[in-house]
Design an enzyme around this catalytic site. Structure first.
Site, PDB file in Angstrom:
ATOM      1  N   ASN A  55      39.192  54.453  36.933  1.00 58.44           N
ATOM      2  CA  ASN A  55      39.672  53.560  34.855  1.00 58.44           C
ATOM      3  C   ASN A  55      41.033  53.772  35.187  1.00 58.44           C
ATOM      4  OD1 ASN A  55      39.785  56.882  36.055  1.00 58.44           O
ATOM      5  ND2 ASN A  55      39.966  57.908  33.773  1.00 58.44           N
ATOM      6  N   GLU A  68      33.708  51.918  36.548  1.00 58.22           N
ATOM      7  CA  GLU A  68      32.583  50.885  37.305  1.00 58.22           C
ATOM      8  C   GLU A  68      32.277  50.089  36.862  1.00 58.22           C
ATOM      9  OE1 GLU A  68      30.764  55.531  36.523  1.00 58.22           O
ATOM     10  OE2 GLU A  68      32.666  54.019  35.688  1.00 58.22           O
TER      11      GLU A  68
END
Length: 150
Positions: A55, A68
């Site tokens: 992130n 992701e």
């Protein structure tokens, strides 16, 4: 070591490193100065290659990037478009599932039965399929009428 042998070594490493190891390693690189909530994600493409992402926060919160999404971007940048398995890790009391947007992004490149393992840094793991994480997913088939009329 020559550039070619370095590239070959990196490619071999991407095929042999475990998803757990890759996600744990990339989590350390997360840029999370506002929440201090670091997340790492690794995915195995259909070819067997492993791609990872972490992130990246931004002071304007909606402009951050999820782990992701970073892993998916790395996979696509390498020319791959099918994922076979996903692993997400965070330092939390319970495994943290992907946000709704990332669930849809994972479904774009995975199949309903693609395994997603969620983990904590303490070693707790739980696994789901993409279909379990995103029931009733919006899919390409939903756009068939729009394509036919174009």
């Amino acid at each position: 070591m020559t550039r070619l042998s370095q590239d070959t070594a990196k490619q071999t490493e991407r095929h042999t490193m475990s998803l757990s190891d890759a996600a744990r390693a990339v989590r350390a690189n997360a840029y999370a100065p506002y929440s201090n909530f670091k997340v790492g994600a690794a995915l195995r493409a259909a070819s067997g290659a492993i791609f990872s992402g972490c992130n990246v926060e931004n002071v304007a919160y909606p402009e951050g990037t999820c782990a992701e999404a970073g892993a998916i971007a790395a996979m696509v940048a390498a020319g791959e478009t099918r994922l076979a398995e996903v692993y997400v890790i965070a330092d939390s009391p319970a495994p943290v599932p992907p946000c709704g947007g990332c669930r849809q992004k994972l479904m774009e490149f995975g199949a309903p039965d693609t395994r997603v393992t969620l983990a904590t840094t303490a070693g707790r793991e739980t696994s789901y399929t993409l279909a379990e994480l995103l029931p009733g997913a919006f899919a390409n088939a939903h756009m068939e009428t729009a394509k036919d009329s174009a």
